[in-house]
Write a protein that holds these residues in place. Structure first.
Motif: not given
Length: 395
Positions: A131-146, A107-109, A198-208
Protein backbone atom coordinates in the motif's frame (compact mmCIF):
# COMPACT_ATOMS: atom_id res chain seq x y z
CA UNK A 1 17.71 85.79 7.47
CA UNK A 2 14.86 87.07 9.68
CA UNK A 3 14.84 86.38 13.43
CA UNK A 4 11.63 84.35 13.11
CA UNK A 5 13.35 82.03 10.71
CA UNK A 6 16.25 81.61 13.10
CA UNK A 7 13.97 80.71 15.95
CA UNK A 8 12.36 78.00 13.87
CA UNK A 9 15.78 76.63 12.98
CA UNK A 10 16.75 76.49 16.63
CA UNK A 11 13.91 74.07 17.27
CA UNK A 12 14.76 71.74 14.39
CA UNK A 13 18.44 72.08 13.49
CA UNK A 14 21.39 71.30 15.83
CA UNK A 15 22.69 74.43 17.54
CA UNK A 16 26.24 74.07 16.24
CA UNK A 17 25.01 73.96 12.66
CA UNK A 18 22.96 77.13 13.14
CA UNK A 19 25.85 79.02 14.73
CA UNK A 20 28.36 77.87 12.21
CA UNK A 21 26.08 78.52 9.26
CA UNK A 22 25.33 82.04 10.42
CA UNK A 23 28.98 82.83 11.00
CA UNK A 24 30.16 81.36 7.73
CA UNK A 25 31.90 78.39 9.35
CA UNK A 26 31.91 74.88 8.04
CA UNK A 27 31.90 72.08 10.59
CA UNK A 28 34.34 69.31 9.81
CA UNK A 29 35.14 66.25 11.90
CA UNK A 30 38.09 66.81 14.21
CA UNK A 31 38.32 63.14 15.15
CA UNK A 32 36.28 60.53 13.53
CA UNK A 33 32.85 60.13 15.13
CA UNK A 34 33.26 62.53 18.11
CA UNK A 35 33.76 66.30 17.64
CA UNK A 36 33.87 68.99 15.00
CA UNK A 37 36.47 71.62 14.14
CA UNK A 38 35.86 75.00 12.60
CA UNK A 39 37.02 76.04 9.16
CA UNK A 40 36.35 79.68 8.34
CA UNK A 41 36.52 80.75 4.74
CA UNK A 42 38.55 83.71 3.65
CA UNK A 43 36.83 87.04 3.89
CA UNK A 44 34.66 88.78 6.48
CA UNK A 45 31.73 87.33 8.29
CA UNK A 46 28.37 87.56 6.56
CA UNK A 47 26.37 90.73 7.03
CA UNK A 48 23.75 89.06 9.18
CA UNK A 49 26.24 87.97 11.83
CA UNK A 50 25.50 90.83 14.25
CA UNK A 51 21.77 90.26 14.65
CA UNK A 52 22.35 86.51 14.65
CA UNK A 53 24.63 86.91 17.66
CA UNK A 54 21.89 88.92 19.31
CA UNK A 55 19.29 86.26 18.72
CA UNK A 56 21.53 83.49 20.01
CA UNK A 57 23.40 85.49 22.68
CA UNK A 58 22.37 83.30 25.61
CA UNK A 59 23.40 79.89 24.30
CA UNK A 60 26.44 81.04 22.35
CA UNK A 61 28.50 83.60 24.29
CA UNK A 62 28.84 85.31 27.63
CA UNK A 63 29.95 88.88 28.40
CA UNK A 64 33.57 89.39 27.61
CA UNK A 65 33.84 86.24 25.59
CA UNK A 66 35.47 86.26 22.16
CA UNK A 67 33.28 87.12 19.23
CA UNK A 68 33.00 83.44 18.32
CA UNK A 69 33.81 80.86 20.93
CA UNK A 70 34.70 77.34 19.81
CA UNK A 71 31.75 75.01 20.18
CA UNK A 72 32.35 71.32 20.82
CA UNK A 73 29.43 68.93 20.51
CA UNK A 74 29.15 65.21 21.06
CA UNK A 75 27.76 63.61 17.95
CA UNK A 76 25.33 60.70 18.10
CA UNK A 77 24.02 58.73 15.21
CA UNK A 78 20.57 59.98 14.39
CA UNK A 79 17.81 57.43 14.50
CA UNK A 80 16.32 56.71 11.10
CA UNK A 81 13.32 58.84 10.47
CA UNK A 82 10.33 56.88 9.26
CA UNK A 83 9.10 58.02 5.94
CA UNK A 84 5.49 58.34 5.15
CA UNK A 85 3.79 58.51 1.83
CA UNK A 86 0.79 57.36 -0.10
CA UNK A 87 -0.20 53.72 0.26
CA UNK A 88 -0.01 51.26 -2.63
CA UNK A 89 -2.46 51.88 -5.38
CA UNK A 90 -4.93 48.99 -5.70
CA UNK A 91 -4.21 46.86 -8.74
CA UNK A 92 -0.59 47.98 -9.09
CA UNK A 93 0.95 45.28 -6.83
CA UNK A 94 2.91 42.47 -8.56
CA UNK A 95 0.74 39.56 -9.70
CA UNK A 96 2.51 36.87 -7.60
CA UNK A 97 0.99 33.38 -7.79
CA UNK A 98 -0.82 32.16 -4.73
CA UNK A 99 1.98 29.62 -4.19
CA UNK A 100 5.36 29.48 -5.87
CA UNK A 101 6.23 26.10 -7.48
CA UNK A 102 9.00 25.37 -4.98
CA UNK A 103 6.65 25.88 -2.07
CA UNK A 104 4.83 22.59 -2.66
CA UNK A 105 7.97 20.50 -2.18
CA UNK A 106 7.32 17.88 0.52
CA UNK A 107 3.79 19.23 0.88
CA UNK A 108 2.53 15.65 0.55
CA UNK A 109 3.88 12.96 2.86
CA UNK A 110 4.27 9.57 1.15
CA UNK A 111 4.68 6.20 2.86
CA UNK A 112 4.81 2.58 1.66
CA UNK A 113 3.80 -0.55 3.56
CA UNK A 114 3.94 -4.24 2.51
CA UNK A 115 0.76 -6.13 3.30
CA UNK A 116 2.56 -9.44 3.89
CA UNK A 117 4.88 -7.94 6.51
CA UNK A 118 8.12 -8.08 4.50
CA UNK A 119 9.46 -6.46 1.35
CA UNK A 120 10.19 -9.76 -0.41
CA UNK A 121 9.15 -11.38 -3.67
CA UNK A 122 9.88 -14.61 -5.52
CA UNK A 123 10.73 -14.08 -9.20
CA UNK A 124 8.39 -16.20 -11.29
CA UNK A 125 6.27 -16.90 -8.23
CA UNK A 126 3.58 -15.14 -6.22
CA UNK A 127 2.99 -11.39 -6.24
CA UNK A 128 3.87 -8.75 -3.64
CA UNK A 129 0.98 -6.68 -2.28
CA UNK A 130 1.74 -3.25 -0.83
CA UNK A 131 0.00 0.00 0.00
CA UNK A 132 1.00 3.60 -0.64
CA UNK A 133 -0.45 6.45 1.44
CA UNK A 134 -0.42 10.12 0.44
CA UNK A 135 -1.10 12.73 3.16
CA UNK A 136 -1.57 16.49 2.66
CA UNK A 137 0.60 18.14 5.32
CA UNK A 138 -0.31 21.73 4.39
CA UNK A 139 -3.26 24.04 5.05
CA UNK A 140 -4.06 24.18 1.36
CA UNK A 141 -6.38 21.93 -0.61
CA UNK A 142 -4.97 20.21 -3.68
CA UNK A 143 -7.62 19.43 -6.26
CA UNK A 144 -5.47 16.92 -8.13
CA UNK A 145 -2.64 14.85 -6.67
CA UNK A 146 -1.21 12.47 -9.27
CA UNK A 147 0.22 9.23 -7.82
CA UNK A 148 3.35 7.97 -9.56
CA UNK A 149 4.67 4.54 -8.53
CA UNK A 150 7.56 3.00 -10.45
CA UNK A 151 10.11 0.19 -10.12
CA UNK A 152 13.71 1.41 -10.44
CA UNK A 153 16.79 -0.54 -11.62
CA UNK A 154 18.49 -2.82 -9.13
CA UNK A 155 20.66 -0.93 -6.64
CA UNK A 156 22.33 -3.99 -5.08
CA UNK A 157 24.62 -5.71 -5.72
CA UNK A 158 26.94 -3.41 -7.63
CA UNK A 159 27.28 -5.93 -10.46
CA UNK A 160 23.60 -5.48 -11.25
CA UNK A 161 23.36 -1.78 -10.39
CA UNK A 162 26.24 -0.87 -12.72
CA UNK A 163 24.53 -1.56 -16.06
CA UNK A 164 21.18 -0.31 -14.73
CA UNK A 165 19.52 -3.68 -15.06
CA UNK A 166 15.79 -3.59 -14.53
CA UNK A 167 13.23 -6.21 -13.60
CA UNK A 168 10.69 -7.90 -15.84
CA UNK A 169 7.15 -8.23 -14.67
CA UNK A 170 3.90 -6.35 -14.06
CA UNK A 171 2.66 -3.65 -11.68
CA UNK A 172 -1.08 -3.25 -11.00
CA UNK A 173 -2.99 -0.54 -9.13
CA UNK A 174 -6.38 -1.15 -7.54
CA UNK A 175 -8.86 1.54 -8.56
CA UNK A 176 -12.02 0.98 -6.51
CA UNK A 177 -12.69 -2.75 -7.06
CA UNK A 178 -10.75 -3.16 -10.31
CA UNK A 179 -7.05 -3.83 -10.90
CA UNK A 180 -5.43 -1.70 -13.59
CA UNK A 181 -1.96 -2.25 -15.02
CA UNK A 182 0.58 0.57 -14.77
CA UNK A 183 4.04 0.65 -16.26
CA UNK A 184 6.90 -0.70 -14.15
CA UNK A 185 8.98 2.33 -15.15
CA UNK A 186 6.06 4.78 -15.07
CA UNK A 187 7.23 8.17 -16.38
CA UNK A 188 6.30 11.56 -14.91
CA UNK A 189 3.05 13.45 -15.27
CA UNK A 190 1.73 14.13 -18.76
CA UNK A 191 -0.64 16.77 -20.04
CA UNK A 192 -3.78 14.68 -20.46
CA UNK A 193 -6.14 13.12 -17.91
CA UNK A 194 -4.29 11.46 -15.05
CA UNK A 195 -5.68 8.00 -14.16
CA UNK A 196 -5.81 7.43 -10.43
CA UNK A 197 -5.49 11.13 -9.49
CA UNK A 198 -7.35 12.34 -6.40
CA UNK A 199 -7.98 15.49 -4.34
CA UNK A 200 -6.54 16.04 -0.85
CA UNK A 201 -7.90 18.47 1.73
CA UNK A 202 -5.56 19.79 4.44
CA UNK A 203 -4.59 16.86 6.67
CA UNK A 204 -6.42 14.32 4.50
CA UNK A 205 -4.85 10.99 3.42
CA UNK A 206 -5.47 8.58 0.55
CA UNK A 207 -4.26 4.96 0.52
CA UNK A 208 -3.97 2.96 -2.71
CA UNK A 209 -3.15 -0.73 -3.07
CA UNK A 210 -0.56 -2.03 -5.55
CA UNK A 211 0.50 -5.52 -6.68
CA UNK A 212 3.94 -6.38 -8.09
CA UNK A 213 4.70 -9.55 -10.06
CA UNK A 214 8.15 -10.42 -11.42
CA UNK A 215 8.83 -12.88 -14.23
CA UNK A 216 11.18 -15.83 -13.90
CA UNK A 217 13.78 -13.91 -15.92
CA UNK A 218 14.26 -11.32 -13.17
CA UNK A 219 17.53 -11.65 -11.25
CA UNK A 220 17.80 -11.79 -7.51
CA UNK A 221 18.98 -8.69 -5.69
CA UNK A 222 17.50 -5.56 -4.17
CA UNK A 223 14.89 -3.72 -6.21
CA UNK A 224 13.83 -0.16 -5.27
CA UNK A 225 10.15 0.81 -5.52
CA UNK A 226 9.53 4.56 -5.64
CA UNK A 227 6.24 6.34 -4.86
CA UNK A 228 5.67 10.05 -5.48
CA UNK A 229 2.88 12.62 -5.40
CA UNK A 230 2.78 15.26 -8.14
CA UNK A 231 0.76 18.47 -8.40
CA UNK A 232 0.06 20.03 -11.78
CA UNK A 233 0.54 18.60 -15.25
CA UNK A 234 3.16 18.38 -17.96
CA UNK A 235 5.96 20.96 -17.70
CA UNK A 236 4.24 22.71 -14.79
CA UNK A 237 4.03 19.55 -12.70
CA UNK A 238 5.78 19.77 -9.33
CA UNK A 239 6.91 16.86 -7.19
CA UNK A 240 5.16 17.39 -3.85
CA UNK A 241 6.66 14.43 -1.97
CA UNK A 242 8.05 10.92 -2.32
CA UNK A 243 9.46 7.83 -0.63
CA UNK A 244 11.19 4.56 -1.52
CA UNK A 245 11.21 0.96 -0.35
CA UNK A 246 13.65 -1.86 -1.19
CA UNK A 247 12.31 -5.23 -2.31
CA UNK A 248 14.44 -8.34 -1.86
CA UNK A 249 14.06 -10.46 -5.00
CA UNK A 250 14.65 -14.21 -4.74
CA UNK A 251 14.94 -16.83 -7.49
CA UNK A 252 14.49 -20.60 -7.44
CA UNK A 253 16.99 -21.24 -10.23
CA UNK A 254 20.01 -18.90 -10.08
CA UNK A 255 20.99 -19.52 -13.74
CA UNK A 256 18.52 -19.04 -16.56
CA UNK A 257 18.68 -21.07 -19.77
CA UNK A 258 17.58 -19.54 -23.08
CA UNK A 259 17.77 -21.13 -26.55
CA UNK A 260 16.90 -20.15 -30.10
CA UNK A 261 15.18 -22.26 -32.71
CA UNK A 262 17.65 -23.93 -35.07
CA UNK A 263 17.96 -22.12 -38.38
CA UNK A 264 17.25 -23.83 -41.67
CA UNK A 265 20.15 -25.82 -43.13
CA UNK A 266 20.96 -27.93 -46.17
CA UNK A 267 22.52 -31.39 -45.81
CA UNK A 268 26.14 -31.37 -46.81
CA UNK A 269 26.08 -27.64 -47.66
CA UNK A 270 24.60 -25.08 -45.26
CA UNK A 271 24.78 -25.94 -41.54
CA UNK A 272 21.95 -25.18 -39.13
CA UNK A 273 22.78 -22.82 -36.24
CA UNK A 274 21.40 -22.89 -32.70
CA UNK A 275 22.25 -20.59 -29.80
CA UNK A 276 22.36 -21.35 -26.10
CA UNK A 277 22.51 -18.52 -23.56
CA UNK A 278 23.14 -18.84 -19.82
CA UNK A 279 22.48 -15.90 -17.46
CA UNK A 280 23.36 -15.74 -13.79
CA UNK A 281 20.28 -14.32 -12.07
CA UNK A 282 21.85 -14.59 -8.64
CA UNK A 283 22.71 -11.11 -7.46
CA UNK A 284 24.95 -12.36 -4.68
CA UNK A 285 27.05 -15.34 -5.84
CA UNK A 286 28.90 -16.73 -8.85
CA UNK A 287 28.06 -20.02 -10.53
CA UNK A 288 29.95 -22.47 -12.76
CA UNK A 289 28.12 -23.29 -15.98
CA UNK A 290 28.67 -25.67 -18.89
CA UNK A 291 26.35 -25.81 -21.93
CA UNK A 292 24.92 -29.15 -23.03
CA UNK A 293 23.71 -30.09 -26.51
CA UNK A 294 22.50 -33.45 -27.82
CA UNK A 295 21.38 -34.26 -31.38
CA UNK A 296 19.18 -37.15 -32.48
CA UNK A 297 17.11 -38.29 -35.45
CA UNK A 298 13.49 -39.32 -35.59
CA UNK A 299 11.45 -41.16 -38.16
CA UNK A 300 12.37 -44.83 -37.91
CA UNK A 301 9.53 -47.28 -37.49
CA UNK A 302 11.10 -48.96 -34.47
CA UNK A 303 11.84 -45.66 -32.67
CA UNK A 304 15.59 -46.17 -32.64
CA UNK A 305 18.16 -43.50 -33.42
CA UNK A 306 20.40 -44.09 -36.41
CA UNK A 307 22.49 -40.93 -36.16
CA UNK A 308 26.07 -41.69 -35.14
CA UNK A 309 28.87 -39.35 -34.02
CA UNK A 310 30.56 -39.93 -37.39
CA UNK A 311 27.47 -38.66 -39.22
CA UNK A 312 27.29 -35.35 -37.34
CA UNK A 313 29.47 -32.33 -37.93
CA UNK A 314 29.28 -29.99 -34.92
CA UNK A 315 31.13 -26.72 -34.33
CA UNK A 316 31.12 -23.95 -31.72
CA UNK A 317 32.18 -20.34 -32.14
CA UNK A 318 35.04 -19.72 -29.70
CA UNK A 319 37.45 -16.80 -29.79
CA UNK A 320 36.02 -15.59 -33.08
CA UNK A 321 36.67 -18.93 -34.83
CA UNK A 322 34.55 -22.03 -35.44
CA UNK A 323 35.99 -25.02 -33.59
CA UNK A 324 35.08 -28.67 -34.19
CA UNK A 325 33.38 -30.56 -31.34
CA UNK A 326 33.48 -34.29 -30.79
CA UNK A 327 30.44 -36.29 -29.79
CA UNK A 328 29.47 -39.62 -28.26
CA UNK A 329 26.29 -41.60 -27.81
CA UNK A 330 24.59 -41.12 -24.46
CA UNK A 331 22.26 -43.50 -22.57
CA UNK A 332 19.31 -42.45 -24.75
CA UNK A 333 21.13 -43.13 -28.02
CA UNK A 334 21.61 -39.45 -28.83
CA UNK A 335 24.85 -37.86 -29.95
CA UNK A 336 25.94 -35.67 -27.05
CA UNK A 337 28.59 -33.10 -27.83
CA UNK A 338 31.70 -32.80 -25.70
CA UNK A 339 31.40 -29.28 -24.24
CA UNK A 340 33.71 -29.62 -21.24
CA UNK A 341 36.06 -27.03 -22.71
CA UNK A 342 33.27 -24.44 -22.70
CA UNK A 343 32.89 -24.20 -18.91
CA UNK A 344 32.61 -20.67 -17.57
CA UNK A 345 32.29 -19.06 -14.14
CA UNK A 346 29.55 -16.42 -14.18
CA UNK A 347 29.58 -13.61 -11.64
CA UNK A 348 26.41 -11.90 -10.40
CA UNK A 349 24.45 -10.57 -13.35
CA UNK A 350 26.79 -12.02 -16.00
CA UNK A 351 25.71 -14.08 -19.00
CA UNK A 352 27.39 -16.09 -21.77
CA UNK A 353 26.21 -16.92 -25.29
CA UNK A 354 27.21 -20.08 -27.16
CA UNK A 355 26.71 -20.51 -30.93
CA UNK A 356 26.64 -24.03 -32.38
CA UNK A 357 26.56 -25.20 -36.02
CA UNK A 358 25.24 -28.64 -37.03
CA UNK A 359 25.18 -30.58 -40.30
CA UNK A 360 25.02 -34.09 -41.75
CA UNK A 361 26.43 -35.44 -45.03
CA UNK A 362 24.57 -34.89 -48.28
CA UNK A 363 22.11 -37.68 -48.96
CA UNK A 364 22.04 -38.85 -45.34
CA UNK A 365 18.64 -40.49 -44.63
CA UNK A 366 16.38 -37.94 -46.32
CA UNK A 367 13.35 -39.37 -44.52
CA UNK A 368 14.76 -38.59 -41.10
CA UNK A 369 14.36 -35.41 -39.06
CA UNK A 370 16.98 -34.03 -36.71
CA UNK A 371 16.24 -32.76 -33.22
CA UNK A 372 18.31 -30.86 -30.69
CA UNK A 373 18.08 -30.98 -26.91
CA UNK A 374 19.79 -27.96 -25.32
CA UNK A 375 20.55 -27.68 -21.62
CA UNK A 376 23.31 -26.86 -19.16
CA UNK A 377 25.06 -28.01 -16.03
CA UNK A 378 25.09 -25.45 -13.21
CA UNK A 379 27.39 -26.20 -10.30
CA UNK A 380 27.23 -29.88 -11.24
CA UNK A 381 23.43 -29.98 -11.51
CA UNK A 382 21.66 -30.43 -14.87
CA UNK A 383 19.00 -27.95 -15.94
CA UNK A 384 15.85 -29.16 -17.75
CA UNK A 385 16.45 -29.55 -21.50
CA UNK A 386 14.67 -27.70 -24.29
CA UNK A 387 14.02 -29.65 -27.48
CA UNK A 388 13.54 -28.27 -31.00
CA UNK A 389 13.40 -29.66 -34.52
CA UNK A 390 16.19 -28.86 -36.98
CA UNK A 391 14.84 -27.79 -40.37
CA UNK A 392 17.43 -29.60 -42.52
CA UNK A 393 16.76 -29.73 -46.25
CA UNK A 394 17.61 -32.92 -48.17
CA UNK A 395 19.49 -31.18 -51.03
Amino acid sequence: MRPSTVRRLVGTVPLAAVVAGAAGYALLPAEEGTEFRRVRPAGAAPAGAAWMRSALAAPVAEAGAPEFAPVALAVQAAAPVPTTGPGPVPGNSPAWPEEMPGAVAEAVDVSLRPLAGAWEIQAGGSYLDFEVTWTNTTRQRYDEVVPVVRVLPYDHPAALAGPGRTSKGMLDRKDLDEWREVKLNQPGVGSGPQPGAFALDPGESRTVRYRLTLSAGSPSGRLPVQAEGWIGRSAKAVRAGGAQARVNVKVDQPVQLSTTRPTEGSRGRQPSEVQVELANLDGYAQHTVTPALAVSDLGSSNGTHDLTPADLTAEVLAGGEWRRLDGALDAQGRVRLDTTGLTRVLGPGENVLYRFRLNVPAGWMPDRSLWTAAGADVDGRALPERSAAVPMLAR
